[in-house]
Design an enzyme around this catalytic site. Structure first.
Site, PDB file in Angstrom:
ATOM      1  N   ASP A  31      66.695  19.134  66.200  1.00 47.25           N
ATOM      2  CA  ASP A  31      67.839  19.170  67.111  1.00 47.25           C
ATOM      3  C   ASP A  31      67.840  18.003  68.088  1.00 47.25           C
ATOM      4  O   ASP A  31      68.904  17.500  68.463  1.00 47.25           O
ATOM      5  CB  ASP A  31      67.843  20.492  67.882  1.00 47.25           C
ATOM      6  CG  ASP A  31      68.447  21.627  67.063  1.00 47.25           C
ATOM      7  OD1 ASP A  31      68.534  21.466  65.832  1.00 47.25           O
ATOM      8  OD2 ASP A  31      68.822  22.652  67.651  1.00 47.25           O
ATOM      9  N   CYS A  38      60.790  25.201  64.212  1.00 48.99           N
ATOM     10  CA  CYS A  38      61.844  24.792  65.125  1.00 48.99           C
ATOM     11  C   CYS A  38      63.136  25.578  64.934  1.00 48.99           C
ATOM     12  O   CYS A  38      63.292  26.349  64.002  1.00 48.99           O
ATOM     13  CB  CYS A  38      62.063  23.286  65.010  1.00 48.99           C
ATOM     14  SG  CYS A  38      60.636  22.357  65.642  1.00 48.99           S
ATOM     15  N   ASP A  39      64.041  25.276  65.826  1.00 48.63           N
ATOM     16  CA  ASP A  39      65.253  26.019  66.142  1.00 48.63           C
ATOM     17  C   ASP A  39      65.843  26.920  65.056  1.00 48.63           C
ATOM     18  O   ASP A  39      65.671  28.121  65.073  1.00 48.63           O
ATOM     19  CB  ASP A  39      66.324  25.023  66.612  1.00 48.63           C
ATOM     20  CG  ASP A  39      65.882  24.319  67.878  1.00 48.63           C
ATOM     21  OD1 ASP A  39      64.945  23.520  67.792  1.00 48.63           O
ATOM     22  OD2 ASP A  39      66.463  24.564  68.940  1.00 48.63           O
ATOM     23  N   LYS A  40      66.584  26.361  64.099  1.00 44.52           N
ATOM     24  CA  LYS A  40      67.319  27.187  63.143  1.00 44.52           C
ATOM     25  C   LYS A  40      66.444  27.648  61.994  1.00 44.52           C
ATOM     26  O   LYS A  40      66.824  28.548  61.243  1.00 44.52           O
ATOM     27  CB  LYS A  40      68.519  26.412  62.574  1.00 44.52           C
ATOM     28  CG  LYS A  40      69.402  25.786  63.623  1.00 44.52           C
ATOM     29  CD  LYS A  40      69.745  26.743  64.730  1.00 44.52           C
ATOM     30  CE  LYS A  40      70.165  26.048  66.010  1.00 44.52           C
ATOM     31  NZ  LYS A  40      69.202  25.125  66.580  1.00 44.52           N
ATOM     32  N   CYS A 100      58.900  21.542  70.909  1.00 48.62           N
ATOM     33  CA  CYS A 100      58.965  20.986  72.274  1.00 48.62           C
ATOM     34  C   CYS A 100      58.482  21.985  73.318  1.00 48.62           C
ATOM     35  O   CYS A 100      58.770  23.175  73.239  1.00 48.62           O
ATOM     36  CB  CYS A 100      60.368  20.505  72.567  1.00 48.62           C
ATOM     37  SG  CYS A 100      60.901  19.166  71.478  1.00 48.62           S
ATOM     38  N   GLU A 113      75.015  21.961  69.856  1.00 43.91           N
ATOM     39  CA  GLU A 113      74.324  22.031  71.147  1.00 43.91           C
ATOM     40  C   GLU A 113      74.677  20.780  71.925  1.00 43.91           C
ATOM     41  O   GLU A 113      74.761  19.691  71.358  1.00 43.91           O
ATOM     42  CB  GLU A 113      72.809  22.059  70.955  1.00 43.91           C
ATOM     43  CG  GLU A 113      72.251  23.410  70.593  1.00 43.91           C
ATOM     44  CD  GLU A 113      70.735  23.413  70.585  1.00 43.91           C
ATOM     45  OE1 GLU A 113      70.172  24.495  70.421  1.00 43.91           O
ATOM     46  OE2 GLU A 113      70.119  22.347  70.719  1.00 43.91           O
ATOM     47  N   SER A 157      71.727  23.661  74.670  1.00 49.33           N
ATOM     48  CA  SER A 157      70.340  23.661  74.219  1.00 49.33           C
ATOM     49  C   SER A 157      69.497  24.628  75.030  1.00 49.33           C
ATOM     50  O   SER A 157      69.786  24.906  76.205  1.00 49.33           O
ATOM     51  CB  SER A 157      69.779  22.244  74.344  1.00 49.33           C
ATOM     52  OG  SER A 157      68.380  22.242  74.215  1.00 49.33           O
TER      53      SER A 157
END
Length: 554
Positions: A78, A119-121, A191, A442, A468
């Protein structure tokens, strides 16, 4: 075993020959076949080391009598996709991840799955697949990145996004920003703050789909490798005991996730993902449930970007088990839920004390009496919107100001670049929703620039897109219905007054109903921004953010 479909009997001689072409022995084929779902790639810092995690997980499977077989899934970074067309593909990748795992698992008749996201998705996409397939499954994430050190203090990725605004405001030099970009991300891992990736990895642990420690043990710690081996071995135990995700991902387990979400002050994206995962598991999570639980569960942690602590500090304070133990003592979660350990959530966290009461506060001394997220409704967002209230300055909890309307992220970034934003403004960024974006980008860049300019106590942002997990300030996202569907956000004009009352859960457009109705009659939908490829199909199939931005089933 399910894998007998591809390896047992006279008729499966061709199948066995193909396995043997890859070097598998008869002994390996007699064992359960375990899919190792590895999101490793060389473009995401949180995934660059997942090959190491996968090797350890495969070792665990072999030690416990299984045969691991690795296959990949995609993953978008991202941060690298931020603030350009690439971000349109981030949320959209979640559905592809779930679908691709379903395809691989069903096509090859795996007996169980070890999921390796970070990570995110990728995390929610894998959880959606686990719920859909209902094969014995377990998760081991790559773990959080350590915080960087810049000018003697800890910092994370959100700080450098805000640094851009600080340079524009003359608060930081370009040379200092260059020094920060080298220091801010010291190595592999998701992160370092309580951004979306770490939020989802912590929630996976709360849900019961990962072993204790999954959410917080740093990526570079040897303990993470040991946890991966334990995860591989535990999968074989789940297979033996016939424990499937449907026994773990229950209604009470999802309520526990929301409670922990509120206590941690997680990313607003967790709302979107929990709706989608619960839907795959056969449960409906009404948005009102988030506010209901928020009124009961105080915010006990304030991690970056909302506060100075990072996920590594949460780990040293006892991690998710310590937080859950504190919530259990206050009877704010259900400890009877089954987990992948084969034991209950309460059993898992027994004897896990909080080791630092400034990182995980006591119930009676919270950062806030209510949870870190709030669902807002009102004439601007009849179907709901979400804000990370734990990262909003007290001065902006209630705000009224004139709208400044932008039809894309690029437009608002240009206005910020030109210095055309005034204190008190409410920046409305529309046509960035799931359908209209498409992909519900985002928008960390505008929120971070606002914070870097020192305007986060004076300027609010509202969008039908997303913000985000690294965002702080009065940033209200997921406005539904979105502009592309003709929602009220599509009808706002420059100068319209907007009222935000986060404690009351309200966001309203303060214009007369007859004026709004007149604008509605004149409104025309914008032509699709993408005319071909996956995003064009995504735009046609995706539902509202208020239902998780999942694909329509008919």
């Amino acid at each position: 075993m399910l894998s007998d479909l591809v390896k047992k009997g006279l008729e499966k001689a061709p199948h066995r020959s193909l396995f043997k072409a890859m070097g598998y022995t008869d002994e390996e084929l007699r064992r359960p076949l375990i899919g190792i779902v590895n999101a490793h790639n060389e473009i995401v810092p949180g995934h660059i080391h997942l090959d190491t995690i996968a090797r350890a997980a495969k070792d665990g499977v072999r030690m416990a009598g299984g045969t691991p077989m690795e296959f990949p899934v995609i993953g978008v970074c991202d941060g690298i996709a931020m603030n350009h067309e690439g971000m349109k593909y981030s949320l959209a990748s979640r559905e592809l991840i779930a679908d691709s795992i379903e395809i691989m698992a069903r096509a090859h008749a795996f007996d169980g799955l070890v999921m390796i996201p970070n990570c995110d998705k990728i995390v929610p996409g894998m959880l959606m697949a686990a719920a859909r397939l209902d094969l014995p499954a377990i998760f081991i994430s790559g773990g959080p990145m350590l915080a960087g050190i810049f000018q003697g203090r800890k910092a994370a990725l959100s700080d450098i996004f805000e640094g851009i605004g600080a340079v524009k405001a003359g608060k930081m030099t370009a040379q200092e920003l260059a020094e920060m970009e080298t220091a801010i991300c010291p190595g592999c891992g998701s992160c370092a703050g309580m951004f979306t990736a770490n939020s989802m990895n912590c929630i996976t642990e709360v849900l019961g789909m990962a072993l204790p420690g999954n959410g917080t043990i740093p990526a570079v710690a040897a303990a993470r490798i040991r946890l991966a081996k334990d995860t591989g071995m535990k999968l074989m135990e789940l297979l033996e005991k016939k424990i499937r995700p449907s026994a773990i991902m229950t209604g009470p387990a999802f309520r526990n996730c929301i409670a922990a979400d509120m206590a941690l002050g997680c990313s607003t994206n967790t709302v979107l993902h929990l709706l989608a995962i619960a839907g795959e598991a056969g449960f409906e999570l009404p948005l009102e449930l988030f506010n209901e639980i928020s009124t009961k569960v105080p915010q006990l942690c304030k991690l970056s970007p909302a506060g100075p602590d990072h996920v590594e500090d949460l780990d040293r304070a006892g991690g998710i088990p310590a937080l859950l133990q504190r919530l259990l003592e206050a009877e704010l979660i259900d400890g009877s839920c089954l987990t992948v350990t084969g034991r209950t959530l309460a059993d898992n966290v027994t004897g896990c004390p909080v080791l630092n009461n400034s990182v995980i506060r006591r119930i009676g001394e919270p950062f806030s009496d209510s949870g870190g997220l709030s669902i807002l409704r009102g004439s601007l967002a009849p179907a709901g919107a979400v804000v990370k209230r734990g990262a909003v300055d007290p001065a902006m909890m209630v705000h009224r100001g004139p709208a400044r309307v932008f039809n894309s992220e690029e437009e608002v970034c240009a206005a910020l670049e030109a210095g055309n934003i005034q204190r008190g403004d409410v920046l409305v960024i529309r046509y960035e929703g799931p359908k209209g974006g498409p992909g519900m980008r985002e928008m960390l860049t505008p929120t971070a620039v606002v914070a870097g300019l020192g305007l986060d106590k004076d300027v609010a942002l509202i969008t039908d897109g997303r913000f985000s997990g690294a965002t702080r300030g009065a940033s209200i996202g997921h406005v539904s219905p979105e502009a592309a569907e003709g929602g009220p956000i599509a009808l706002i004009e420059d100068g319209d007054l907007i009222s935000i009352d986060i404690p009351a859960g309200k966001v309203d457009l303060l214009i007369e109903e007859d004026i709004l109705e007149s604008r509605r009659r004149e409104w025309q939908p914008q032509p699709p921004r993408v005319q071909k490829g996956y995003l064009q199909r995504y735009s046609r199939l995706v539902t509202s953010a208020s239902s998780g931005a999942v694909f329509r089933q008919t």
